[in-house]
Design a protein around this motif. Structure first.
Motif, mmCIF file in Angstrom:
data_model
loop_
_atom_site.group_PDB
_atom_site.id
_atom_site.type_symbol
_atom_site.label_atom_id
_atom_site.label_comp_id
_atom_site.label_asym_id
_atom_site.label_seq_id
_atom_site.Cartn_x
_atom_site.Cartn_y
_atom_site.Cartn_z
ATOM 1 N N PRO A 173 0.827 -1.183 -0.139
ATOM 2 C CA PRO A 173 0.046 -0.011 -0.056
ATOM 3 C C PRO A 173 0.777 1.367 0.152
ATOM 4 N N GLN A 174 2.079 1.221 0.476
ATOM 5 C CA GLN A 174 2.873 2.345 0.829
ATOM 6 C C GLN A 174 3.265 2.837 -0.788
ATOM 7 N N LEU A 175 3.390 1.912 -1.723
ATOM 8 C CA LEU A 175 3.845 2.235 -2.904
ATOM 9 C C LEU A 175 3.062 1.694 -3.957
ATOM 10 N N PRO A 176 2.327 2.675 -4.797
ATOM 11 C CA PRO A 176 1.360 2.156 -5.592
ATOM 12 C C PRO A 176 2.013 1.325 -6.930
ATOM 13 N N GLY A 177 3.084 1.552 -7.277
ATOM 14 C CA GLY A 177 3.873 0.527 -8.238
ATOM 15 C C GLY A 177 4.523 -0.562 -7.630
ATOM 16 N N GLY A 178 4.494 -0.933 -6.338
ATOM 17 C CA GLY A 178 5.003 -2.005 -5.778
ATOM 18 C C GLY A 178 6.332 -1.845 -5.406
ATOM 19 N N MET A 179 7.061 -2.755 -4.403
ATOM 20 C CA MET A 179 8.300 -2.524 -3.841
ATOM 21 C C MET A 179 9.120 -3.223 -4.614
ATOM 22 N N PRO A 180 10.173 -2.615 -5.342
ATOM 23 C CA PRO A 180 11.398 -3.552 -6.053
ATOM 24 C C PRO A 180 12.185 -4.140 -5.202
ATOM 25 N N ILE A 181 12.261 -5.582 -5.097
ATOM 26 C CA ILE A 181 13.140 -6.293 -4.273
ATOM 27 C C ILE A 181 14.095 -7.319 -5.121
ATOM 28 N N ARG A 182 14.948 -7.234 -4.586
ATOM 29 C CA ARG A 182 16.127 -8.385 -4.954
ATOM 30 C C ARG A 182 16.444 -9.357 -4.005
ATOM 31 N N SER A 183 16.784 -10.551 -4.227
ATOM 32 C CA SER A 183 17.122 -11.408 -3.291
ATOM 33 C C SER A 183 18.249 -12.541 -3.774
ATOM 34 N N ASN A 184 18.676 -13.117 -2.700
ATOM 35 C CA ASN A 184 19.720 -14.160 -3.310
ATOM 36 C C ASN A 184 19.915 -15.239 -1.963
ATOM 37 N N GLY A 185 20.520 -16.504 -2.267
ATOM 38 C CA GLY A 185 20.797 -17.436 -1.365
ATOM 39 C C GLY A 185 21.278 -18.647 -1.888
ATOM 40 N N THR A 186 20.882 -19.911 -1.348
ATOM 41 C CA THR A 186 21.220 -21.047 -1.864
ATOM 42 C C THR A 186 20.290 -22.045 -1.617
ATOM 43 N N PHE A 187 20.064 -23.104 -2.279
ATOM 44 C CA PHE A 187 19.301 -24.394 -2.349
ATOM 45 C C PHE A 187 20.126 -25.442 -2.475
ATOM 46 N N THR A 188 19.967 -26.610 -1.976
ATOM 47 C CA THR A 188 20.309 -28.022 -1.915
ATOM 48 C C THR A 188 19.423 -28.937 -2.343
ATOM 49 N N PHE A 189 20.004 -30.063 -3.296
ATOM 50 C CA PHE A 189 19.114 -31.024 -3.734
ATOM 51 C C PHE A 189 19.842 -32.317 -3.735
ATOM 52 N N LYS A 190 19.411 -33.402 -3.977
ATOM 53 C CA LYS A 190 19.852 -34.592 -4.386
ATOM 54 C C LYS A 190 18.892 -35.598 -4.904
ATOM 55 N N VAL A 191 19.251 -36.556 -5.635
ATOM 56 C CA VAL A 191 18.516 -37.823 -6.284
ATOM 57 C C VAL A 191 17.896 -38.833 -5.109
ATOM 58 N N ASN A 192 16.824 -38.997 -5.137
ATOM 59 C CA ASN A 192 16.191 -39.521 -4.157
ATOM 60 C C ASN A 192 15.294 -40.814 -4.726
ATOM 61 N N ASP A 193 14.910 -40.776 -5.963
ATOM 62 C CA ASP A 193 14.000 -41.771 -6.670
ATOM 63 C C ASP A 193 14.511 -42.122 -7.980
ATOM 64 N N TYR A 194 15.305 -43.245 -8.218
ATOM 65 C CA TYR A 194 15.894 -43.780 -9.397
ATOM 66 C C TYR A 194 14.839 -43.993 -10.564
ATOM 67 N N ILE A 195 13.734 -44.768 -10.091
ATOM 68 C CA ILE A 195 12.679 -45.124 -11.055
ATOM 69 C C ILE A 195 12.154 -43.828 -11.637
ATOM 70 N N LYS A 196 11.669 -42.811 -10.892
ATOM 71 C CA LYS A 196 11.365 -41.464 -11.438
ATOM 72 C C LYS A 196 12.240 -40.712 -12.353
ATOM 73 N N LEU A 197 13.648 -40.846 -11.733
ATOM 74 C CA LEU A 197 14.747 -40.231 -12.583
ATOM 75 C C LEU A 197 14.923 -40.943 -13.896
ATOM 76 N N ILE A 198 14.893 -42.191 -14.160
ATOM 77 C CA ILE A 198 15.174 -42.682 -15.452
ATOM 78 C C ILE A 198 13.896 -42.636 -16.212
ATOM 79 N N ASP A 199 12.329 -42.539 -15.509
ATOM 80 C CA ASP A 199 11.127 -42.546 -16.233
ATOM 81 C C ASP A 199 11.047 -41.162 -16.822
ATOM 82 N N LYS A 200 11.768 -40.039 -16.224
ATOM 83 C CA LYS A 200 11.406 -38.822 -16.799
ATOM 84 C C LYS A 200 12.598 -38.068 -17.282
ATOM 85 N N ILE A 201 13.857 -38.357 -16.971
ATOM 86 C CA ILE A 201 15.144 -37.723 -17.565
ATOM 87 C C ILE A 201 15.982 -38.768 -18.247
#
Length: 326
Positions: free
Chosen positions: A114-142
């Motif tokens: 509400p304070q800014l009619p055009g919206g608040m322009p914000i940037r952000s950064n960080g990290t994410f982690t992942f791993k393979v957990n289902d070999y059947i789905k991995l083979i089927d889809k990729i």
């Protein structure tokens, strides 16, 4: 990459290993009699025949395929190697480690506020982690259609939806738009759940998502910093005193060493005078919690203003700050 001939055995291994590669598919015309399988630390080997999983081998080591592997395959456990013919199978090597990826918004995200009619322009950064957990789905889809898969492939898919998820969870939290960092843990937790659902069907899971910082436009950040400093000061009287002290220590209040010393002395006398007046007022009015920094009526006018330290002369009001003197 192992090189096979039709007459000689060879080694089935992931010999061009890359830290940023999620899986690598070894395939050739045939696996011959006497061939070896090498599984290195951090790898699993999945034998596939006609696109289906025949066996998964997770223990690192050097194995004879005919004696150590074939007996444990689902439909090929009775396979017999011929002198000139071998087993037509593919081996998928999977990197089992947890991958860490840095992310950042490509452009500013306009968050409705509400304070800014055009919206608040914000940037952000960080990290994410992942791993393979289902070999059947991995083979089927990729893996069924790809010979390898890189971390950048996953990052591309994640960042394609990340900006929208950031906007959704910032708005959903409904917290102070000017202090998003205080709510970064809750926002990150919600985004992690949504990202995990986005790639659930690929056999990969998001194990962590962190927001390192939110970055505001420069003018907004200056406003936030100024507001925080005013809140820390408490009131304008203390703010002026703190500003004077900062000016003296930083050299912004000029006039030589004697002038700075005199200003400091006057401020010290002023603070001592206010403390004495506070004690006197509390003694005269024990039930009163209010402190009046002005000189009580009926007393002699001070030689120096109790508010700013300016010499008063015969005036009834301080010529510098306007403080009532009598």
């Amino acid at each position: 990459m192992g090189l096979f001939s039709k007459e000689f055995s060879n080694v089935v291994e992931w010999d061009e290993f890359r830290e940023d590669m999620i899986f690598y598919k070894w395939h050739n015309n045939e696996i011959k009699r006497g061939s070896k399988l090498i599984i290195r630390p951090g790898q699993d080997a999945v034998f596939m025949f006609n696109g289906k999983i025949e066996g998964i081998f997770k223990d690192e080591g050097n194995y004879d395929i005919e004696s150590d592997i074939v007996p444990f395959l689902s439909t090929l456990k009775g396979f017999k190697f011929g002198f000139n013919s071998g087993m037509r199978a593919e081996v998928l090597f999977i990197n089992t480690k947890e991958f860490t990826v840095k992310w950042g918004t490509k452009s500013a995200i306009n968050i409705p506020t509400p304070q800014l009619p055009g919206g608040m322009p914000i940037r952000s950064n960080g990290t994410f982690t992942f791993k393979v957990n289902d070999y059947i789905k991995l083979i089927d889809k990729i893996a069924g259609v790809k010979d390898s898969y890189l971390v950048d492939d996953v990052k591309l898919r994640i960042t394609a939806v990340l900006d929208q998820l950031l906007m959704n969870w910032i708005v959903k939290e409904g917290k102070d738009m000017f202090n998003l960092q205080a709510n970064s843990f809750d926002i990150a937790k919600g985004i992690k759940t949504d990202l995990d659902m986005q790639i659930f069907d690929t056999g990969i899971t998001i194990t962590g998502f962190n927001i390192m910082s939110f970055n505001y436009p420069e003018e907004i950040q200056e406003m936030i910093n100024k507001n925080a400093s005013h809140s820390m000061i408490g009131d304008m009287n203390r703010y002026q005193q703190a500003s004077m002290i900062d000016g003296i220590s930083s050299g912004k209040v000029r006039g030589g060493g004697v002038a700075s010393d005199m200003a400091g002395m006057m401020m010290g006398m002023n603070m001592a005078n206010q403390m004495m007046q506070n004690m006197n007022n509390n003694t005269a009015n024990p039930n009163s919690g209010n402190f009046n920094p002005g000189t009580p009526a009926g007393t002699a006018k001070p030689n120096f203003c109790p508010n700013c330290g300016q010499k008063t002369g015969e005036a009834n009001f301080c010529p510098n700050c306007g403080q009532k003197l009598a």
